[in-house]
Scaffold this active site. Structure first.
Site, PDB file in Angstrom:
ATOM      1  N   ASP A 119       0.873  -1.169   0.000  1.00 16.71           N
ATOM      2  CA  ASP A 119       0.000   0.000   0.000  1.00 16.71           C
ATOM      3  C   ASP A 119       0.923   1.235   0.000  1.00 16.71           C
ATOM      4  O   ASP A 119       2.118   1.114   0.302  1.00 16.71           O
ATOM      5  CB  ASP A 119      -0.849  -0.089   1.281  1.00 16.71           C
ATOM      6  CG  ASP A 119      -1.593   1.181   1.575  1.00 16.71           C
ATOM      7  OD1 ASP A 119      -2.275   1.689   0.687  1.00 16.71           O
ATOM      8  OD2 ASP A 119      -1.483   1.672   2.719  1.00 16.71           O
ATOM      9  N   ASP A 121       0.004   5.170   1.053  1.00 13.07           N
ATOM     10  CA  ASP A 121      -0.114   6.135   2.170  1.00 13.07           C
ATOM     11  C   ASP A 121      -0.168   5.418   3.516  1.00 13.07           C
ATOM     12  O   ASP A 121      -0.961   4.500   3.720  1.00 13.07           O
ATOM     13  CB  ASP A 121      -1.386   6.978   1.995  1.00 13.07           C
ATOM     14  CG  ASP A 121      -1.244   7.935   0.831  1.00 13.07           C
ATOM     15  OD1 ASP A 121      -0.655   8.995   1.010  1.00 13.07           O
ATOM     16  OD2 ASP A 121      -1.718   7.587  -0.272  1.00 13.07           O
ATOM     17  N   ASP A 309      -2.021  -0.265   5.755  1.00 10.58           N
ATOM     18  CA  ASP A 309      -2.367   0.341   7.047  1.00 10.58           C
ATOM     19  C   ASP A 309      -3.837   0.678   7.212  1.00 10.58           C
ATOM     20  O   ASP A 309      -4.249   1.124   8.280  1.00 10.58           O
ATOM     21  CB  ASP A 309      -1.604   1.673   7.202  1.00 10.58           C
ATOM     22  CG  ASP A 309      -2.160   2.746   6.293  1.00 10.58           C
ATOM     23  OD1 ASP A 309      -2.381   2.441   5.104  1.00 10.58           O
ATOM     24  OD2 ASP A 309      -2.410   3.866   6.757  1.00 10.58           O
TER      25      ASP A 309
HETATM   26  O1  LIG Z   1      -4.493   3.034  -0.394  1.00  7.06           O
HETATM   27  P1  LIG Z   1      -3.589   4.152   0.016  1.00  7.06           P
HETATM   28  O2  LIG Z   1      -2.367   4.272  -0.833  1.00  7.06           O
HETATM   29  O3  LIG Z   1      -3.259   4.100   1.469  1.00  7.06           O
HETATM   30  O4  LIG Z   1      -4.458   5.465  -0.239  1.00  7.06           O
HETATM   31  C1  LIG Z   1      -5.568   5.766   0.594  1.00  7.06           C
HETATM   32  C2  LIG Z   1      -5.789   7.243   0.601  1.00  7.06           C
HETATM   33  O5  LIG Z   1      -4.507   7.818   0.918  1.00  7.06           O
HETATM   34  C3  LIG Z   1      -4.385   9.224   0.890  1.00  7.06           C
HETATM   35  O6  LIG Z   1      -5.028   9.756   2.027  1.00  7.06           O
HETATM   36  C4  LIG Z   1      -4.405   9.384   3.240  1.00  7.06           C
HETATM   37  O7  LIG Z   1      -3.080   9.930   3.297  1.00  7.06           O
HETATM   38  C5  LIG Z   1      -3.019  11.380   3.271  1.00  7.06           C
HETATM   39  C6  LIG Z   1      -1.565  11.794   3.197  1.00  7.06           C
HETATM   40  O8  LIG Z   1      -0.823  11.264   4.251  1.00  7.06           O
HETATM   41  C7  LIG Z   1      -3.739  11.931   4.502  1.00  7.06           C
HETATM   42  O9  LIG Z   1      -3.734  13.346   4.486  1.00  7.06           O
HETATM   43  C8  LIG Z   1      -5.198  11.407   4.495  1.00  7.06           C
HETATM   44  O10 LIG Z   1      -5.845  11.821   5.694  1.00  7.06           O
HETATM   45  C9  LIG Z   1      -5.223   9.881   4.417  1.00  7.06           C
HETATM   46  O11 LIG Z   1      -6.555   9.424   4.269  1.00  7.06           O
HETATM   47  C10 LIG Z   1      -4.912   9.784  -0.390  1.00  7.06           C
HETATM   48  O12 LIG Z   1      -4.872  11.191  -0.338  1.00  7.06           O
HETATM   49  C11 LIG Z   1      -6.296   9.271  -0.725  1.00  7.06           C
HETATM   50  O13 LIG Z   1      -6.709   9.748  -1.971  1.00  7.06           O
HETATM   51  C12 LIG Z   1      -6.230   7.756  -0.743  1.00  7.06           C
HETATM   52  O14 LIG Z   1      -7.485   7.222  -1.086  1.00  7.06           O
END
Ligand SMILES: O=P(O)(O)OC[C@H]1O[C@H](O[C@H]2O[C@H](CO)[C@@H](O)[C@H](O)[C@H]2O)[C@H](O)[C@@H](O)[C@@H]1O
Length: 367
Positions: A119, A121, A309
């Site tokens: 993954d 983020d 995560d």
């Molecule tokens: O599947 P992932 O790669 O984990 O993506 C899921 C979402 O991640 C991002 O949002 C998350 O991370 C951001 C930056 O650290 C944070 O600000 C946010 O609160 C988290 O939800 C991304 O911006 C989303 O579009 C993804 O869907």
């Protein structure tokens, strides 16, 4: 630690329930009952018309975001096992550190082909307030590059594929963007068919997603801190920087827009609502599809290792459980309901794990 890189604790739901029992916060959330009726009446009467789920969403958002300043500050200041949280001790026994159990994990993979699923983020990059600034470190990039030299490696992200590629910048990887709804293989490899993009099961939803993105941008403009992100086959509505008192209004706007799109649904991630097509496709299906594309559909000698995560990663952990094959590793500093068998606390531990994997491969010469 700056506010940009400080991890605000999110959720310890489900710590009293066994690992494989239903999630503590069910999805989609139930119609809400119980307290707070007058507040809900004031804010959400119109949402009741749009399916009656809005109250449930706000409660779910609160449940996954302990906002008591004292608890949040304490949890942010010290690792959970240094705090006397008995639930953490119980949880870590059920989901031991993938670093401390490294040898055991590797023994189980002997003679088998490891395939890595990562993954983005919160796994390869730390969670930050601004989604556009979620950069991974050069050291992490180098570690992922090394891993990809040793094993087929895929990035599986909720972000749109082009955006996650812009962060990771490694051409040799497989990419599954938009929660697995946009899959691309590395250019010029045996996996390339006519095109590098080998699957887009939600392409018919593209016009609707663009409309929803535009409408949500407009509707959430007055809400301070709200951020809407176009992830091509899904749209993210971020509430990390929205004050809790505005969450009801935010959900109201989302539900009002979605009322016109019955074929779209909402799921919840880390301080984010994800608008997705209702098709039966998720990170778990993407994992299965990628294994099949790599020629491991019914193979007994493959070990998929999935590190993630978020709640959306649970779909992949579930698939590993159902296959009775592979290693699910949840990245979390706090006890969370999960189907993953192991845990790592934060992206820096993910990097340590990846580097150990590379070293193990070098020494053992394994597949
Ligand atoms: O599947 P992932 O790669 O984990 O993506 C899921 C979402 O991640 C991002 O949002 C998350 O991370 C951001 C930056 O650290 C944070 O600000 C946010 O609160 C988290 O939800 C991304 O911006 C989303 O579009 C993804 O869907």
């Amino acid at each position: 630690m700056t506010s940009q890189n400080m991890l605000v604790p999110e959720a310890m739901p489900g710590i009293a329930t066994p690992a494989n029992s239903p999630a503590a916060v069910p999805y989609p959330p139930p119609r809400s009952g119980g307290g707070g009726a007058s507040i809900r009446k004031k804010h959400y009467s119109s949402i009741e018309l749009s399916g009656g789920r809005a109250n449930g969403w706000v409660e779910s958002m609160k449940a996954s975001s302990p906002t008591h300043a004292k608890a949040a500050a304490a949890l942010a200041a010290a690792p959970a096992d240094e705090l006397e949280i008995p639930e953490y001790s119980a949880w870590i026994i059920q989901h031991p550190s993938a670093l401390s159990k490294f040898e055991q994990i590797m023994n189980a993979t002997k003679g088998k082909q490891i395939v890595m699923f990562l993954d983005y983020d919160g796994t390869l990059s730390p969670i930050v307030d601004d989604p556009d600034s979620a950069f991974m470190s050069e050291a992490m990039r180098a570690a992922v590059k090394e891993v990809a030299r040793c094993f087929p490696t895929a990035i599986v992200s909720g972000r749109c594929r082009s955006k996650v590629y812009d962060f990771v910048k490694l051409t040799e990887l497989f990419y599954a963007g938009s929660h697995g709804m946009d899959i691309k293989v590395p250019k010029g490899t045996k996996y390339t068919k006519k095109k590098d993009v080998i699957l887009q099961p939600a392409s018919e939803f593209l016009p609707a997603m663009n409309e929803v993105h535009k409408k949500l941008l407009e509707k959430t403009k007055p809400i301070p801190g709200a951020k809407v992100e176009n992830n091509k086959f899904c749209v993210s509505v971020h509430f990390r920087c929205v004050e809790e008192k505005h969450w009801g209004l935010l959900v109201e706007q989302v539900c009002l827009v979605l009322k016109e799109y019955p074929k779209l649904r909402i799921t919840q991630g880390r301080k984010v609502l994800e608008i997705r097509p209702t098709i039966k496709w998720d990170k778990g299906k993407a994992l299965e599809f990628l294994l099949e594309s790599l020629g491991f559909a019914d193979c007994k000698n493959v070990v998929p290792v999935y590190i993630g995560d978020d709640r959306t990663d649970e779909d992949a952990f579930k698939v590993l459980c159902e296959r009775g094959q592979g290693i699910g590793i949840l990245v979390s500093e706090f006890p969370k309901e999960t189907k993953a068998s192991y845990s790592l606390r934060e992206p820096s531990e993910v990097m340590d794990f990846l580097l150990r994997l590379v070293e193990w491969k070098r020494v053992s010469g394994a597949k």
